[in-house]
Design an enzyme around this catalytic site. Structure first.
Site, short mmCIF file in Angstrom:
data_model
loop_
_atom_site.label_atom_id
_atom_site.label_comp_id
_atom_site.label_asym_id
_atom_site.label_seq_id
_atom_site.Cartn_x
_atom_site.Cartn_y
_atom_site.Cartn_z
N PRO A 9 80.85 19.17 57.96
CA PRO A 9 80.05 17.76 58.40
C PRO A 9 79.90 16.84 57.31
O PRO A 9 79.87 17.01 56.26
CB PRO A 9 78.89 18.43 58.81
CG PRO A 9 78.47 19.69 58.20
CD PRO A 9 79.99 20.41 58.01
N ASN A 10 80.06 15.35 57.95
CA ASN A 10 80.02 14.51 57.30
C ASN A 10 81.22 13.94 56.21
O ASN A 10 81.22 12.95 55.80
CB ASN A 10 78.62 14.28 56.34
CG ASN A 10 77.24 14.56 57.33
OD1 ASN A 10 77.37 13.56 58.18
ND2 ASN A 10 76.62 15.34 56.93
N ARG A 17 80.33 7.34 52.23
CA ARG A 17 79.14 8.16 52.16
C ARG A 17 79.13 8.29 50.67
O ARG A 17 79.86 8.95 49.96
CB ARG A 17 79.45 9.58 52.77
CG ARG A 17 78.63 10.82 52.50
CD ARG A 17 79.21 11.95 52.85
NE ARG A 17 78.14 13.02 52.85
CZ ARG A 17 78.60 14.15 52.58
NH1 ARG A 17 79.72 14.80 52.70
NH2 ARG A 17 77.66 15.22 52.31
N TYR A 22 80.67 10.96 46.03
CA TYR A 22 81.87 11.65 46.55
C TYR A 22 83.34 10.63 46.50
O TYR A 22 84.24 11.10 46.74
CB TYR A 22 81.69 11.94 48.03
CG TYR A 22 80.67 12.91 48.42
CD1 TYR A 22 80.83 14.08 47.73
CD2 TYR A 22 79.28 12.46 48.98
CE1 TYR A 22 79.81 15.07 48.23
CE2 TYR A 22 78.33 13.42 49.22
CZ TYR A 22 78.65 14.86 48.75
OH TYR A 22 77.58 15.55 48.98
N ASN A 73 86.22 23.40 52.73
CA ASN A 73 85.03 22.60 52.17
C ASN A 73 84.05 22.59 53.20
O ASN A 73 84.09 21.82 54.10
CB ASN A 73 85.33 21.31 51.58
CG ASN A 73 84.26 20.25 51.07
OD1 ASN A 73 83.22 21.01 51.18
ND2 ASN A 73 84.48 19.53 50.46
N ALA A 76 77.85 20.86 53.99
CA ALA A 76 76.47 21.44 54.00
C ALA A 76 76.19 22.68 54.56
O ALA A 76 75.36 23.70 54.09
CB ALA A 76 75.50 20.48 54.72
N HIS A 79 75.94 26.06 52.02
CA HIS A 79 74.46 26.38 51.73
C HIS A 79 73.59 27.02 52.96
O HIS A 79 72.48 27.20 52.68
CB HIS A 79 73.64 25.23 51.10
CG HIS A 79 74.61 24.34 50.01
ND1 HIS A 79 75.47 24.75 49.11
CD2 HIS A 79 74.80 22.96 50.48
CE1 HIS A 79 76.05 23.62 48.96
NE2 HIS A 79 75.87 22.89 49.32
N ASP A 86 81.10 35.20 57.63
CA ASP A 86 81.40 36.28 58.41
C ASP A 86 82.75 35.94 59.21
O ASP A 86 83.69 37.11 59.19
CB ASP A 86 80.45 36.61 59.77
CG ASP A 86 79.16 37.30 59.09
OD1 ASP A 86 79.08 37.62 57.62
OD2 ASP A 86 78.18 37.10 59.81
N GLU A 97 87.24 27.96 48.12
CA GLU A 97 86.16 27.02 48.49
C GLU A 97 86.69 25.70 47.66
O GLU A 97 86.73 26.09 46.55
CB GLU A 97 84.89 27.93 48.17
CG GLU A 97 83.90 26.93 48.22
CD GLU A 97 82.66 27.84 47.72
OE1 GLU A 97 82.80 28.62 47.20
OE2 GLU A 97 81.46 27.36 47.99
N HIS A 99 84.97 21.90 46.85
CA HIS A 99 83.76 20.87 46.84
C HIS A 99 84.30 19.51 46.14
O HIS A 99 84.79 19.93 44.88
CB HIS A 99 82.54 21.18 46.37
CG HIS A 99 82.08 22.34 47.04
ND1 HIS A 99 81.41 22.42 48.51
CD2 HIS A 99 81.93 23.77 46.83
CE1 HIS A 99 81.21 23.71 48.80
NE2 HIS A 99 81.38 24.62 47.96
N SER A 101 82.29 17.28 44.99
CA SER A 101 81.39 17.19 43.65
C SER A 101 80.98 18.41 42.96
O SER A 101 81.46 19.49 43.41
CB SER A 101 80.03 16.42 44.49
OG SER A 101 79.33 17.51 44.99
N ARG A 106 73.90 20.02 40.75
CA ARG A 106 73.31 18.98 41.61
C ARG A 106 71.84 19.79 41.89
O ARG A 106 71.43 20.53 41.17
CB ARG A 106 74.01 18.64 42.74
CG ARG A 106 75.10 17.71 42.38
CD ARG A 106 76.09 17.40 43.73
NE ARG A 106 75.53 16.69 44.70
CZ ARG A 106 75.74 16.45 45.89
NH1 ARG A 106 76.89 16.72 46.30
NH2 ARG A 106 74.91 15.54 46.62
N ARG A 110 72.11 23.50 46.36
CA ARG A 110 73.52 23.30 46.46
C ARG A 110 74.19 24.44 45.59
O ARG A 110 75.42 24.63 45.49
CB ARG A 110 74.15 22.01 45.92
CG ARG A 110 73.50 21.12 46.90
CD ARG A 110 74.18 19.69 46.42
NE ARG A 110 73.45 18.37 47.30
CZ ARG A 110 73.57 17.94 48.59
NH1 ARG A 110 74.46 18.52 49.54
NH2 ARG A 110 72.80 17.19 48.85
C1 DQA Z 1 80.24 19.07 49.18
C2 DQA Z 1 78.92 19.42 48.56
C3 DQA Z 1 77.87 20.01 49.50
O1 DQA Z 1 76.65 20.19 48.78
C4 DQA Z 1 77.53 18.49 50.38
O2 DQA Z 1 76.63 19.18 51.48
C5 DQA Z 1 78.66 18.21 51.15
C6 DQA Z 1 79.80 18.06 50.34
C7 DQA Z 1 81.20 18.43 48.40
O3 DQA Z 1 82.34 18.41 48.82
O4 DQA Z 1 80.87 18.20 47.24
O5 DQA Z 1 78.86 17.54 52.17
O6 DQA Z 1 80.68 20.27 50.11
#
Ligand code: DQA
Length: 145
Positions: A9-10, A17, A22, A73, A76, A79, A86, A97, A99, A101, A106, A110
């Site tokens: 998401p996002n 954003r 980011y 990635n 959110a 976490h 699963d 995985e 990320h 950031s 942080r 996170r």
């Molecule tokens: C993120 C880090 C997460 O904590 C955050 O909720 C994101 C982006 C990152 O790519 O740094 O949406 O996964």
């Protein structure tokens, strides 16, 4: 080799954003960079983004038997989602995985990653380059590039 790249998401709002966290590159820039890296390495790739936990669980389930690796990635849901952990364990596809950031530097919440419990590797704090490093990891037979 075929890789599935999943974004939570996002991440579609990259560029607008919280650019101080980011970066200013957009989601389209991310997709372009990953596709280009995979083309250069002769790797097949499918890239998806969804704001829905269910949609990405379904995407992971459908990956069974079809992909050699997943780059995820979870945003959110990193976490929060035991369902994604699963799903990755269920299909038993090697997963990295990523990320953008540095989540370890942080907020406290996170620092917890459910997917991280199943991931072969976690790459954080390298922006879009983190995805390219994940592609290289798979291209090198799951060894450090
Ligand atoms: C993120 C880090 C997460 O904590 C955050 O909720 C994101 C982006 C990152 O790519 O740094 O949406 O996964």
């Amino acid at each position: 080799m075929k890789l599935l790249v999943l974004n939570g998401p996002n991440l579609n709002l990259l560029g607008i954003r919280e650019p101080d966290i980011y970066g200013k590159k957009t989601y389209a820039d991310l997709v372009r960079a990953v596709k280009e890296e995979c083309r250069r390495r002769n790797i097949g790739v499918k890239i998806l983004q969804s704001n829905s936990e269910a949609a990405l669980v379904t995407a992971i389930q459908k990956a069974y038997g079809k992909y050699d690796g997943i780059i995820i990635n979870p945003a959110a849901f990193t976490h929060a989602s035991v369902a994604w952990l699963d799903a990755v364990k269920a299909v038993d596809i090697p997963t990295v995985e990523v990320h953008l950031s540095d989540v370890s530097a942080r907020e406290e919440f996170r620092k917890i990653s459910y997917i991280g419990l199943a991931a072969r590797k976690t790459i954080a704090g390298k922006g879009i380059d983190g995805y390219l490093e994940a592609v290289a990891f798979f291209a090198n037979g799951e060894k450090q590039a």
